[in-house]
Design an enzyme around this catalytic site. Structure first.
Site, mmCIF file in Angstrom:
data_model
loop_
_atom_site.group_PDB
_atom_site.id
_atom_site.type_symbol
_atom_site.label_atom_id
_atom_site.label_comp_id
_atom_site.label_asym_id
_atom_site.label_seq_id
_atom_site.Cartn_x
_atom_site.Cartn_y
_atom_site.Cartn_z
ATOM 1 N N HIS A 72 0.850 -1.192 0.000
ATOM 2 C CA HIS A 72 0.000 0.000 0.000
ATOM 3 C C HIS A 72 0.885 1.240 0.000
ATOM 4 O O HIS A 72 1.696 1.429 0.906
ATOM 5 C CB HIS A 72 -0.905 0.009 1.236
ATOM 6 C CG HIS A 72 -2.059 -0.932 1.139
ATOM 7 N ND1 HIS A 72 -3.139 -0.872 1.988
ATOM 8 C CD2 HIS A 72 -2.297 -1.957 0.281
ATOM 9 C CE1 HIS A 72 -3.995 -1.832 1.667
ATOM 10 N NE2 HIS A 72 -3.506 -2.500 0.633
ATOM 11 N N TYR A 200 -9.882 5.255 6.375
ATOM 12 C CA TYR A 200 -10.228 5.666 7.732
ATOM 13 C C TYR A 200 -11.290 6.751 7.636
ATOM 14 O O TYR A 200 -11.112 7.719 6.885
ATOM 15 C CB TYR A 200 -9.012 6.231 8.461
ATOM 16 C CG TYR A 200 -7.929 5.205 8.765
ATOM 17 C CD1 TYR A 200 -7.918 4.533 9.977
ATOM 18 C CD2 TYR A 200 -6.911 4.941 7.848
ATOM 19 C CE1 TYR A 200 -6.923 3.606 10.275
ATOM 20 C CE2 TYR A 200 -5.914 4.014 8.137
ATOM 21 C CZ TYR A 200 -5.921 3.357 9.354
ATOM 22 O OH TYR A 200 -4.943 2.438 9.640
ATOM 23 N N PRO A 292 -5.818 0.328 18.259
ATOM 24 C CA PRO A 292 -5.538 -0.204 16.925
ATOM 25 C C PRO A 292 -5.492 0.862 15.830
ATOM 26 O O PRO A 292 -5.082 0.561 14.717
ATOM 27 C CB PRO A 292 -6.700 -1.181 16.694
ATOM 28 C CG PRO A 292 -7.800 -0.690 17.574
ATOM 29 C CD PRO A 292 -7.128 -0.104 18.778
ATOM 30 N N LYS A 296 -0.302 0.030 15.159
ATOM 31 C CA LYS A 296 1.045 0.088 15.738
ATOM 32 C C LYS A 296 1.383 -1.089 16.640
ATOM 33 O O LYS A 296 2.561 -1.285 16.977
ATOM 34 C CB LYS A 296 1.211 1.390 16.533
ATOM 35 C CG LYS A 296 1.256 2.633 15.664
ATOM 36 C CD LYS A 296 2.424 2.579 14.713
ATOM 37 C CE LYS A 296 2.353 3.646 13.649
ATOM 38 N NZ LYS A 296 3.268 3.401 12.546
ATOM 39 N N TYR A 384 3.107 6.764 10.128
ATOM 40 C CA TYR A 384 2.327 5.604 9.701
ATOM 41 C C TYR A 384 3.224 4.505 9.134
ATOM 42 O O TYR A 384 3.058 3.320 9.462
ATOM 43 C CB TYR A 384 1.284 6.022 8.658
ATOM 44 C CG TYR A 384 0.176 5.003 8.485
ATOM 45 C CD1 TYR A 384 -1.050 5.166 9.123
ATOM 46 C CD2 TYR A 384 0.351 3.876 7.684
ATOM 47 C CE1 TYR A 384 -2.072 4.235 8.976
ATOM 48 C CE2 TYR A 384 -0.656 2.934 7.524
ATOM 49 C CZ TYR A 384 -1.863 3.122 8.171
ATOM 50 O OH TYR A 384 -2.870 2.182 8.029
#
Length: 389
Positions: A72, A200, A292, A296, A384
């Site tokens: 991704h 998200y 979550p 991480k 991220y």
């Protein structure tokens, strides 16, 4: 029996540590309370940072990850009907890889068995003795027979409910904890993902996440009350609520189907300091829990493993104990940065029960700043994909 490092816990953290130590010529025994099949039945997230992938390569177990993992290069963030994409590769030069934790664990078990390394399953009543001395040992029982493992060091990779953290006296450890006032209701379905990358979403109704395990297996989540139970939610009710929280174009193309797993996970943050006591070292969930949001947990366990295996390798190769003496200090620097990111990202997207109108406006402004400011997007992307060890 005698070994150099006794590893408590046969999940991904313990197995990765064992494999890396094996590659350095260090003997380690893995002690696991459950069976291999039980460990592999656990459904967990699988967004892997670059650092985790590199550790798998270093451990010699990355072939299947590279073959089947979904690379991704960014993620999509939606809020109140609008959405934007953060391009990880453009901003940092690095992607993430979606590869289920179950598959990571399977690869590590296969490598361990192929190398003929010792794994003690169905270990009951595990206890750590003499961790604050120069001669620690671990005891456990199986089918009524008592076992003792003498070792130089103990690595506690047995999760939040394990014995390792509890072995450190309360007088010698401090725990920092935050409990969030909501949970995540998640389902797994044999349906194609709604998008090729994660989405998200923040909405007036609460948070939602669109994720996947592979091209035909999707994982979806919605924010829910802590008082909810999975049986309170029919599949139809879940899909309906999920669609309400997503942009219309996403909801319209979503393929729904029966759930094959449904569960609710509470959100919490917890950090134990220090992460070592004498010759006992804590790794992964034994030392810290993160929400979550941002995936991480598994990656932070890998960060711990990086510092611990490097310290142990240096000790056995040269006798230099600096790496193991500074393990907690080095690991905690990464832990608190990851805790900060997970806390911030959770606050950005979730609807808290006590939010005043001003708080809602600040949340909207924060999302808009992330959408419109490249420097903020770069900071988000760097966190991220994973900060360097």
């Amino acid at each position: 029996m005698r070994t150099q490092v006794a590893i408590i816990g046969g999940g991904p953290a313990g197995l990765l540590l064992g494999q890396l130590l094996h590659r350095c010529g260090i003997d380690a025994v893995v002690i696991e309370r459950k069976t291999r099949d039980h460990v592999l039945s656990r459904i967990r997230a699988g967004v892997l940072e670059t650092g985790f992938v590199r550790l798998m390569e270093e451990a010699g177990v990355a072939d299947r990850l590279h073959e089947r993992g979904l690379v991704h290069h960014g993620t999509r963030i939606a809020a109140h009907g609008r959405s934007f994409r953060v391009d990880f590769s453009d901003l940092t030069g690095m992607p993430v890889v979606v590869y289920g934790q179950t598959e990571v664990t399977r690869d590590l078990y296969d490598a361990r068995e192929a190398a003929g390394l010792a794994t003690e399953f169905r270990a009951e009543g595990v206890a750590i003795h003499g961790a604050d001395t120069g001669n620690p040992h671990v005891t456990f029982s199986r089918d009524g027979t008592e076992f003792r493992v003498d070792c130089d060091f103990v690595a506690g990779c047995d999760g939040f409910h394990g014995i390792s953290r509890q072995t450190i006296p309360l007088s010698a450890r401090t725990e920092y904890e935050k409990t969030y006032p909501f949970g995540w209701l998640g389902i797994l379905s044999r349906t194609p993902p709604v998008d090729h990358e994660l989405i998200y979403a923040a909405s007036d109704r609460g948070f939602a996440l669109c994720s996947m395990r592979n091209a035909n297996l999707s994982r979806y989540y919605i924010q829910c009350a802590l008082s909810d139970h999975p049986e309170d939610w029919s599949d139809a009710a879940f899909w309906d609520e999920l669609k309400r929280r997503l942009p219309e174009d996403v909801a319209d193309r979503m393929v729904t189907g029966p759930s094959i797993e449904k569960s609710i996970a509470p959100l919490r943050s917890l950090v134990t300091e220090p992460m070592q006591w004498g010759r006992l070292f804590l790794c992964g969930d034994a030392a810290h829990i993160v929400p979550p949001t941002g995936a991480k947990g598994l990656n932070l366990a890998a960060s711990d493993v990086h510092y611990l295996h490097r310290g142990l390798a240096r000790f056995y190769e040269t006798g230099d104990a600096e790496g193991i003496d500074r393990y907690s200090e080095q690991a905690l620097l990464q832990v608190w940065k990851a805790e900060r990111f997970s806390w911030w990202f959770s606050g950005l997207l979730h609807r808290y029960p006590d939010m005043a109108p001003f708080d809602l406006k600040m949340q909207q402004a924060e999302i808009a700043f992330l959408r419109d400011n490249r420097a903020q997007q770069r900071a988000f992307a760097e966190n991220y994909v994973g900060l360097p060890y």
